[in-house]
Structure formats: C-alpha cells, structure tokens
Design a protein around this motif. Structure first.
Motif, PDB file in Angstrom:
ATOM      1  N   MET A   1       2.035 -13.754  24.090  1.00 44.89           N
ATOM      2  CA  MET A   1       1.016 -14.461  23.308  1.00 44.89           C
ATOM      3  C   MET A   1      -0.038 -13.495  22.756  1.00 44.89           C
ATOM      4  N   GLN A   2      -0.344 -12.450  23.523  1.00 47.03           N
ATOM      5  CA  GLN A   2      -1.283 -11.404  23.099  1.00 47.03           C
ATOM      6  C   GLN A   2      -2.528 -11.991  22.422  1.00 47.03           C
ATOM      7  N   PRO A   3      -3.272 -12.856  23.130  1.00 46.82           N
ATOM      8  CA  PRO A   3      -4.385 -13.550  22.480  1.00 46.82           C
ATOM      9  C   PRO A   3      -5.556 -12.622  22.182  1.00 46.82           C
ATOM     10  N   LYS A   4      -6.202 -12.908  21.063  1.00 48.28           N
ATOM     11  CA  LYS A   4      -7.415 -12.182  20.694  1.00 48.28           C
ATOM     12  C   LYS A   4      -8.610 -13.102  20.926  1.00 48.28           C
ATOM     13  N   GLU A   5      -9.755 -12.501  21.156  1.00 51.26           N
ATOM     14  CA  GLU A   5     -10.979 -13.269  21.386  1.00 51.26           C
ATOM     15  C   GLU A   5     -11.208 -14.238  20.224  1.00 51.26           C
ATOM     16  N   GLY A   6     -11.531 -15.484  20.579  1.00 50.33           N
ATOM     17  CA  GLY A   6     -11.807 -16.497  19.563  1.00 50.33           C
ATOM     18  C   GLY A   6     -10.590 -17.313  19.149  1.00 50.33           C
ATOM     19  N   GLU A   7      -9.394 -16.899  19.548  1.00 51.64           N
ATOM     20  CA  GLU A   7      -8.193 -17.654  19.177  1.00 51.64           C
ATOM     21  C   GLU A   7      -8.034 -18.894  20.065  1.00 51.64           C
ATOM     22  N   THR A   8      -7.245 -19.843  19.567  1.00 52.53           N
ATOM     23  CA  THR A   8      -6.950 -21.066  20.310  1.00 52.53           C
ATOM     24  C   THR A   8      -5.551 -20.976  20.907  1.00 52.53           C
ATOM     25  N   ILE A   9      -5.454 -21.164  22.235  1.00 56.87           N
ATOM     26  CA  ILE A   9      -4.147 -21.183  22.873  1.00 56.87           C
ATOM     27  C   ILE A   9      -3.929 -22.558  23.512  1.00 56.87           C
ATOM     28  N   VAL A  10      -2.681 -22.995  23.498  1.00 55.94           N
ATOM     29  CA  VAL A  10      -2.316 -24.290  24.083  1.00 55.94           C
ATOM     30  C   VAL A  10      -1.306 -24.058  25.199  1.00 55.94           C
ATOM     31  N   VAL A  11      -1.491 -24.764  26.307  1.00 56.65           N
ATOM     32  CA  VAL A  11      -0.624 -24.643  27.477  1.00 56.65           C
ATOM     33  C   VAL A  11      -0.121 -26.019  27.868  1.00 56.65           C
ATOM     34  N   SER A  12       1.194 -26.206  27.888  1.00 55.12           N
ATOM     35  CA  SER A  12       1.734 -27.469  28.407  1.00 55.12           C
ATOM     36  C   SER A  12       1.903 -27.360  29.921  1.00 55.12           C
ATOM     37  N   ALA A  13       1.990 -28.510  30.605  1.00 58.65           N
ATOM     38  CA  ALA A  13       2.004 -28.548  32.082  1.00 58.65           C
ATOM     39  C   ALA A  13       0.814 -27.752  32.620  1.00 58.65           C
ATOM     40  N   ALA A  14      -0.372 -28.036  32.056  1.00 63.41           N
ATOM     41  CA  ALA A  14      -1.549 -27.195  32.287  1.00 63.41           C
ATOM     42  C   ALA A  14      -2.106 -27.268  33.700  1.00 63.41           C
ATOM     43  N   SER A  15      -1.798 -28.335  34.445  1.00 68.20           N
ATOM     44  CA  SER A  15      -2.330 -28.438  35.808  1.00 68.20           C
ATOM     45  C   SER A  15      -1.381 -27.835  36.841  1.00 68.20           C
ATOM     46  N   GLY A  16      -0.210 -27.370  36.390  1.00 61.69           N
ATOM     47  CA  GLY A  16       0.790 -26.834  37.303  1.00 61.69           C
ATOM     48  C   GLY A  16       0.494 -25.411  37.729  1.00 61.69           C
ATOM     49  N   ALA A  17       1.369 -24.856  38.554  1.00 61.76           N
ATOM     50  CA  ALA A  17       1.155 -23.533  39.144  1.00 61.76           C
ATOM     51  C   ALA A  17       1.063 -22.438  38.094  1.00 61.76           C
ATOM     52  N   VAL A  18       1.849 -22.546  37.038  1.00 60.39           N
ATOM     53  CA  VAL A  18       1.845 -21.525  35.988  1.00 60.39           C
ATOM     54  C   VAL A  18       0.785 -21.826  34.938  1.00 60.39           C
ATOM     55  N   GLY A  19       0.827 -23.032  34.402  1.00 57.59           N
ATOM     56  CA  GLY A  19      -0.085 -23.397  33.316  1.00 57.59           C
ATOM     57  C   GLY A  19      -1.547 -23.247  33.673  1.00 57.59           C
TER      58      GLY A  19
END
Length: 331
Positions: free
Chosen positions: A141-159
């Motif tokens: 994903m290599q996110p940069k500051e200010g970008e929007t990222i989305v995570v599915s299964a967000a409450s799980g161990a990985v997300g």
C-alpha cells in the motif's frame, strides 16, 4: 503412559466447515531424540487461511493432510529439552498445530520475551497477523501522509493493526466491519477516523461519506460486494494489498464486478503470503513489539476455553463471530 490431546482433519469440507470435519484424539507423549524439544502449548491461533488449507486444491502451500494434526500457530513453554539452544521454561512460538503438546527440532521455533508483551500477543499483533498487516501496508500500500486507506474486516486481528499503523503514518484510516459494536470499537478504541457497518445496508452511501477525497489504498480481507464498493471509490494510481477473500472461502463463486476501475484509475493489486518474506520479519516485529509494549498498538482477543472448543470457534471465525484475534486456551 502420559498422553495429550490433539485435533486432526477427519474429512475435507463440502461447502461450509462442520464439526464433523475434525476428530479429537488422545496420543502418547513421544520421547525426544537429540536436538528436539517438547512444548506444552498454552495458546492456539485460529486463522482464516486454515480454511483454504483444508481443501485438496493447488495453492501456495500443500493441503492439510487427512488424519494428521490440523495446522496452526502456537505459543507455549518448553517442558523438556535435548537441544542446547532451548531450555526448560523458555516461552516459544511455533507451528505445533491443534494440539496440547508438540515436538520440534528447533526449526521455525522462536523464543519470545513475555516481560512486557503477553504470550498470546505473539500469535496476534506481534506475530503472523501483525506481520501480515505490517507487510501489506508498508510494502504494497505504501501510504503517504494525508492519504485515505480502507481496511475490510477492520476489527479483526489483521485489520485492526493495519488501521493503527496507517494512523501513525499520518493517514485517514477507514474501516469496514459487521455490526455497531465492532464499528464503535474500531473508531473509539483503535482510533480509526471512521468505520462502516456493512450490515446496516447502506454500504455505498456510507463509504462515500467516509471517503470524501476517494480511496488511495485498500487492505482487502473479504472480497465480494465490499471490495467492489471500494474499487468504485479508488483514486488514480491506487494500491491494493490482497490479503484474504473470506467471503468466498466456503466455495461460493466470487467475481470482481468493478474491474474497469483497474484500467481507468491505473490501479495496482498484489496478493501476498507473509511467510514468504522472512527477511522483513525482524524489522516488522521490532516495530510491532515496541508499539504493543508501550501501549501504542491496541488489540482485543476472543479466547475459546479448550482444545475441544476449537472447531466451533473456527467455524465462528469464518462467519465473523469473533471479536479481534481468535485464540484457543490450552492450559
């Protein structure tokens, strides 16, 4: 004669996993050869990848053999040693499977320090799930500051780890989870900026509201309509870390409908298996361990009470019944 319990794969599932696919056995404690250690497992990790391993199909790893101990990560204590690198009392993490005890020659066995990090966390945030999150975020994903990222299964161990690491890198973190309780946890406890309850029936509208500037990167755990809704919101040159497709693990066919977005938005998607990148584990585990030890990375665990409870806990995991990391307590 001393014995211990284990669970083997008795049959391959046809569609959804059932308790009949497993069998509980009692087996004798083996005597050690030179170089081996005997481990009393305290915790067993249950993870979605196990569902794919139950199938006899071509994949990244060999299928789980029938009538053999089910594969699984474990954390426990050495109770007998004929290996100079390990002493009785050492806490270790390995792959002893769905079993109260296990024998190892030391390969893939890691000593861990429980002074500041609970033993169970080495199967979650400071273990394979945490490394999965760290790798997908930092390398793909290599996110940069200010970008929007989305995570599915967000409450799980990985997300849950993905979103927290993204926030620490200055991103807007948006989660997707099932139910008000999980979404409240993701925002209030983990610090995500927003979390969409896909069970509420307003997925596309809620996603648009939570991502006013579009989506720059996705950590995908689920697939299906959730993934399609995210694809429709992607910005140009977006990156997708494809970690799991749990919506299709029980054999239901899954198509990506918004494939046009890959062309129009020039997207990059990469699937990955974190165990194939051992060279990065020391770096990732150092960051994760420091964050957990200092209270800057939060986690939650669902703990089944015994080995006998593992099959039902695993079936529940595949249906999203767990909250956070799913473990089985073996001691």
């Amino acid at each position: 004669m001393a014995t211990f319990k284990r669970i083997v794969l008795a049959s391959r599932p046809k569609g959804q996993v059932t308790p009949d696919n497993f069998r509980l056995e009692e087996v004798p404690v083996p005597s050690l050869k030179d170089g081996e250690v005997l481990i009393r497992n305290h915790f067993l990790s249950l993870d979605p990848y196990m569902r794919m391993r139950m199938e006899d199909v071509k994949s990244y790893a060999a299928p789980q053999a029938l009538n053999e101990t089910m594969i699984g990560g474990t954390a426990g204590e050495i109770v007998e040693s004929k290996n100079p690198k390990f002493a009785v009392g050492d806490k270790v993490v390995g792959m002893m499977g769905w079993s109260e005890m296990g024998v190892s020659d030391g390969t893939l066995l890691r000593k861990v320090d429980t002074a500041h990090i609970p033993l169970s966390a080495y199967l979650g945030s400071v273990g394979m799930p945490g490394m999965t999150a760290w790798y997908g975020l930092t390398q793909i994903m290599q996110p940069k500051e200010g970008e929007t990222i989305v995570v599915s299964a967000a409450s799980g161990a990985v997300g849950s780890v993905v979103g927290q690491l993204a926030k620490q890198r200055g991103c807007r973190a948006v989660g997707i989870a099932g139910g008000k309780e999980k979404c409240a946890y993701v925002v209030d406890e983990l610090g995500f900026d927003a979390c969409i309850d896909y069970k509420a029936g307003n997925l596309e509208a809620d996603l648009a509201k939570a991502t006013p500037n579009g989506i720059d990167a996705i950590f995908e755990n689920v697939g299906g309509e959730i993934f399609d809704a995210c694809l429709a919101r992607m910005n140009a040159f977006g990156r997708i870390a494809l970690c799991g497709l749990i919506a299709g693990y029980d054999g239901e066919p899954m198509a990506i409908r918004n494939t046009r977005a890959f062309l129009t938005m020039r997207l990059t998607m990469r699937g990955f298996i974190v165990s194939e990148h051992p060279e990065l584990w020391p770096q990732g585990l150092k960051e994760l361990g420091t964050l957990v030890a200092t209270g800057k990375l939060k986690f939650r665990e669902s703990v089944a009470p015994s080995l006998e409870a593992a099959p039902e806990a695993f079936i529940g995991l595949l249906k999203g019944k767990n909250f956070g990391k799913q473990l089985v307590k073996l001691v």
